[in-house]
Scaffold this active site. Structure first.
Site, PDB file in Angstrom:
ATOM      1  N   GLU A 166       0.796  -1.233   0.000  1.00 47.29           N
ATOM      2  CA  GLU A 166       0.000   0.000   0.000  1.00 47.29           C
ATOM      3  C   GLU A 166       0.827   1.279   0.000  1.00 47.29           C
ATOM      4  OE1 GLU A 166       0.217  -2.153   2.688  1.00 47.29           O
ATOM      5  OE2 GLU A 166       0.325  -1.055   4.585  1.00 47.29           O
ATOM      6  N   GLU A 188      -5.606  -2.582  -0.296  1.00 48.30           N
ATOM      7  CA  GLU A 188      -4.461  -1.662  -0.372  1.00 48.30           C
ATOM      8  C   GLU A 188      -4.939  -0.214  -0.416  1.00 48.30           C
ATOM      9  OE1 GLU A 188      -1.889  -3.151   0.373  1.00 48.30           O
ATOM     10  OE2 GLU A 188      -2.490  -5.189  -0.168  1.00 48.30           O
ATOM     11  N   GLU A 240      -3.471  -3.925   9.866  1.00 43.31           N
ATOM     12  CA  GLU A 240      -3.861  -5.070   9.050  1.00 43.31           C
ATOM     13  C   GLU A 240      -5.220  -5.660   9.453  1.00 43.31           C
ATOM     14  OE1 GLU A 240      -2.720  -5.512   6.319  1.00 43.31           O
ATOM     15  OE2 GLU A 240      -0.773  -4.514   6.430  1.00 43.31           O
TER      16      GLU A 240
HETATM   17 ZN   LIG Z   1      -2.518  -4.846   4.420  1.00 48.33          ZN
END
Ligand SMILES: [Zn+2]
Length: 861
Positions: free
Chosen positions: A269, A303, A325
């Site tokens: 990302e 992302e 995450e």
């Molecule tokens: Zn990620």
């Protein structure tokens, strides 16, 4: 590979960096083996750093020393405030005496992208330069405080003779052989990115809700332009969804995505310049399956969503990885549910969670969602951090409600924009808006292991009492476990099949706790853990008739599926252990689900699927039986044949009814195709593959081409089609990955290792490309009976290839070594063989710290 001595890093030792950075200027003069990187960085003393300790180096004990991370760099020159300095080399970087006042650091280093096979830092893939800096790859580009809590604005000048030169942020200047980029948003170095190559773009545009026009591009190698339209639409859908659902708007003039063939992960990302494994962005109906399309949509969203959950607000340190995450996985799951079907998506999520995270939580690699220590952070990009991390967000939302969840998110974004924060900061926003104490809830981040939830029922005078007891088995480093907060979504179904109590969240906080439902006319059937409301293992006394009843009447799609799954598992376990015939309760129930055309075809496909061999192996262990992989395989094959017999009168009609017209990769089309191909798998057991061969010849899309080939392979057929497939697709790397993977996945247990070995000699095999390596060896380890064949051939073969790969790519090696994590499940002979292979890997000279840590942890089981 390994120039820093393995050292354990602890969460409790966190200290802020002694300096902040005002600005970073980088200049890259690209060259395959001698790229020069010049840096000019303005440092100022950090007012938040502990005053007594200006020391930053882990080894330093006195003096004002300034430590910068750096690995595999050749230092050409360094200067502080214009005066040349000679830094000392220390473990993991350099040290130099620095003023306790603002100063300018300048350095020039040389690096060799072409020989960087680890795919961390700046490397080359098919003549293109690209970067991967998360988690600690930036230190292979230049000397820098390579830690997420040091955030800075970057200006990057790229010089090279390639036509496309990209970096983060907005373009400032472009000319012959150079480009300058400026990223106005402060970011940690792990979000830095650079790409240079002979690339073409698929352009697009998006206007944000406040009217800002954003240029969008997907950059690919010439020839791949035709495979970008789907990804571009997914990007626009993601941008719109984040505005509508979370109020988050994009914040730069341009958003670039680049496809790279050689990549360790799915995608990254980096601010304004996402870099994708080409398998996670390139899509066309000829080369991609429905599953590929769905995955691409989800990863592009993931992302993109990081722009706020990860980039604008980042992690203070890598122990907080789940902060970005777990939350971003949760967000991409909700997005996919909105784009497709929440019910189907939830079942798929639970299948993945159980296959990967429960397995991890139950073995030597178990760790909390927020670990307390690590040697190599790359080893903690795990199912626990990602998937269990996402489950925690889902539980939080269930406990406080949708409205408080959204308000808490708004407060978090407003309060912490531009900061590097912790799980405590995240939870504080929700404590504030919901007015409740989340101290016990926070244990989900610190306590490893999957809780077992035992349920018993009592029925008396119109009152149903459900009593739950929770226990969590010990995990490495944690023997004592505390009770968790568990939201148990429950509904009640009356004897006539009507729902008498809709979904209610029972909030469990004690080790043992009872909940009552009063004023009921007749004894209802409880539907418990609806929508899989908590990542736990529910154990309840329930007979097959009750399961079949819930399968028929439950209003909750997850529980409906779960009951069919439980019937299938029970049937298989008793076939394996007691050699019984499969139960008709199961066969009849599946038949009625299949025939019910009010049900989503994708749901029916999931109901038809059998539990995996790995899942059955664990269930046997839980029942106190040592699993025999061959027996599991045989029972599953037998049940597949019996299913085909039992359903033979409905299969041809289902196959015909679910034919789709022109290929559209949407939920409806993919659902029908998935059911049709699942039916084809059973049909192929009965018609010698005639139907599948016909579909293979006719297929105009990869879903049906690969699906019919898999149906043939699973029936022990398909040799001609495999050959034709290779001849047709030999020049397409991504499709050839499927060719490698399918044959190993469906190889008979006694042939799998031999086949994988032969394929590893194929001219198109290379261990420099992680996708190709995983296609062969990932498939081998997923072929349960083949991997665990009594000869031990697959264990040896995998160990040989991991040893060879470690010298090139430690990160992928370490990840793949996780295939051995369940080794103590099996009999003494298999355990001895696996132990020998693990010890052989560990004895390899110069083994990377990544693989050393993983294998050591696995061996400690
Ligand atoms: Zn990620």
């Amino acid at each position: 590979m390994n120039n820093a001595a393995p050292q354990t890093i602890f969460l409790k030792d966190y200290k802020p960096f002694d300096y902040t950075i005002d600005s970073v200027e980088l200049t890259f003069k690209l060259h395959p083996t001698a790229t020069r990187v010049r840096s000019k960085i303005v440092f100022s003393p950090n007012p938040k750093a502990p005053e007594s300790s200006p020391v930053t180096s882990p080894e330093a004990s006195e003096g004002k020393r300034f430590f910068l991370h750096g690995e595999e760099l050749r230092l050409i020159s360094a200067a502080i405030d214009g005066a040349s300095v000679t830094p000392r080399e220390v473990a993991g970087g350099i040290e130099v005496d620095a003023p306790d006042a603002p100063f300018v650091w300048e350095a020039e280093v040389e690096i060799s992208p072409e020989t960087n096979t680890a795919l961390e830092g700046l490397y080359m893939s098919n003549g293109m330069y690209c970067t991967q800096c998360e988690a600690e790859g930036f230190r292979k580009i230049t000397y820098y405080p390579d830690r997420p809590d040091v955030m800075a604005t970057f200006t990057v000048r790229v010089e090279g003779d390639l036509p496309v030169l990209l970096s983060n942020g907005n373009p400032v200047e472009r000319g012959e052989g150079f480009a300058v980029w400026h990223d106005p948003w402060p970011k940690p170095s792990y979000l830095f990115a650079l790409v240079a190559g002979d690339l073409v773009n698929h352009p697009g545009a998006f206007t944000t809700k406040s009217g800002k026009k954003v240029e969008l591009n997907i950059w690919v190698r010439p020839g791949d332009e035709g495979k970008c339209a789907f990804g571009m639409q997914a990007l626009k859908d993601s941008m719109k969804w984040d505005e509508d659902t979370y109020g988050r708007e994009y914040d730069l003039d341009i958003f670039n995505i680049v496809a790279v063939d050689d990549f360790n992960m799915g995608a990254m990302e980096n601010k304004g310049l996402n870099i994708f494994n080409s398998s996670c962005v390139l899509a066309s109906k000829e080369t991609s399956t429905d599953a590929n399309f769905e995955r691409i949509e989800g990863i592009i969203a993931h992302e993109y969503f990081h722009n706020w959950t990860g980039n604008r607000i980042t992690c203070r340190d890598w122990f907080q990885l789940c902060l970005k995450e777990g939350l971003t996985v949760y967000r991409d799951q909700m997005f996919s549910g909105d784009m497709r079907s929440h019910a189907v998506k939830r079942i798929e999520e639970v299948l993945t969670l159980r296959a990967r995270q429960f397995r991890e939580d139950n073995g030597p690699l178990a760790h909390p969602v927020r670990p307390e220590s690590f040697v190599e952070i790359n080893n903690f990009y795990t199912a626990t951090v990602y998937e269990k991390g996402a489950e925690i967000i889902g539980m939080l939302r269930r406990l406080i409600g949708d409205e408080a969840y959204r308000k808490g998110c708004d407060l978090y974004f407003e309060r912490h924009d531009g900061e590097a924060v912790t799980i405590e900061d995240w939870l504080a926003s929700f404590e504030e808006v919901a007015g409740r104490n989340l101290a016990q809830f926070k244990q989900w981040y610190s306590q490893a292991g999957t809780p077992r939830l035992k349920m018993s029922e009592n029925w008396e005078d119109g009152t149903l009492t459900l009593t739950f007891t929770q226990t969590t088995p010990p995990t490495p480093g944690q023997s004592e476990k505390k009770p968790q907060v568990i939201p148990i979504a429950t509904g009640l179904i009356g004897p006539n099949g009507d729902e008498v109590v809709p979904t209610t969240v029972l909030e469990m906080t004690e080790a043992t706790q009872s909940f009552t439902f009063e004023g009921l006319g007749a004894r209802p059937v409880a539907s418990v853990l609806r929508d899989f409301s908590a990542p736990v293992i529910l154990e309840r006394e329930i007979d097959n008739d009750t399961r079949a009843f819930l399968l028929a009447h439950d209003t909750d799609p997850f529980q409906k599926w779960e009951m069919g799954r439980a019937l299938a598992k029970d049937t298989l376990i008793s076939m394996i252990v007691k050699d019984t015939k499969p139960s008709f309760a199961y066969l009849d129930a599946i038949k009625s689900v299949l025939a019910d055309d009010t049900l989503d075809p994708a749901f029916r496909t999931l109901s038809l699927g059998l539990p995996s061999q790995d899942d059955l192996a664990q269930s046997l262990v839980d029942a106190g039986v040592v699993p025999d992989p061959q027996r599991i395989y045989d029972a599953r094959e037998k049940l597949r044949h019996l299913l085909a017999d039992h359903l033979h009168d409905v299969l041809p009609a289902l196959y015909k009814e679910n034919e789709t017209g022109a290929f559209v990769p949407d939920a409806e089309g993919s659902g029908k195709r998935s059911l049709r191909l699942a039916v084809l798998g059973l049909l192929s057991l009965q018609d010698s593959g005639v139907t599948a061969k016909a579909l293979y010849k006719r297929a105009d899309n990869m879903t049906e081409q690969a699906g019919s080939l898999q149906a043939l392979l699973a029936a022990g057929l398909g040799a001609d089609e495999l050959q034709a497939f290779e001849a047709q697709w030999k020049d397409d790397r991504l499709v050839m990955d499927k060719w490698f993977m399918m044959q190993v996945s469906f190889a008979a247990p006694d042939k799998a290792a031999e086949l994988a070995e032969a394929l590893s000699q194929h001219p198109a095999f290379t261990n420099r490309n992680p996708n190709r390596f995983r296609a062969v060896f990932g498939a081998l380890t997923a072929n349960h009976a083949g991997f665990h064949h009594a000869s031990g051939a697959a264990y040896r073969l995998l160990a040989d290839h991991l040893i060879a790969l470690d010298a090139l790519n430690p990160q992928t090696t370490a990840r793949m070594s996780g295939a051995f994590e369940t080794w103590t499940r099996y009999d003494a002979d298999r355990q001895a063989m696996i132990r020998a292979e693990l010890e052989r890997i560990l004895a390899t000279p110069n083994l990377s710290r990544d693989t050393t840590e993983m294998v050591t942890r696995i061996l400690s089981a």
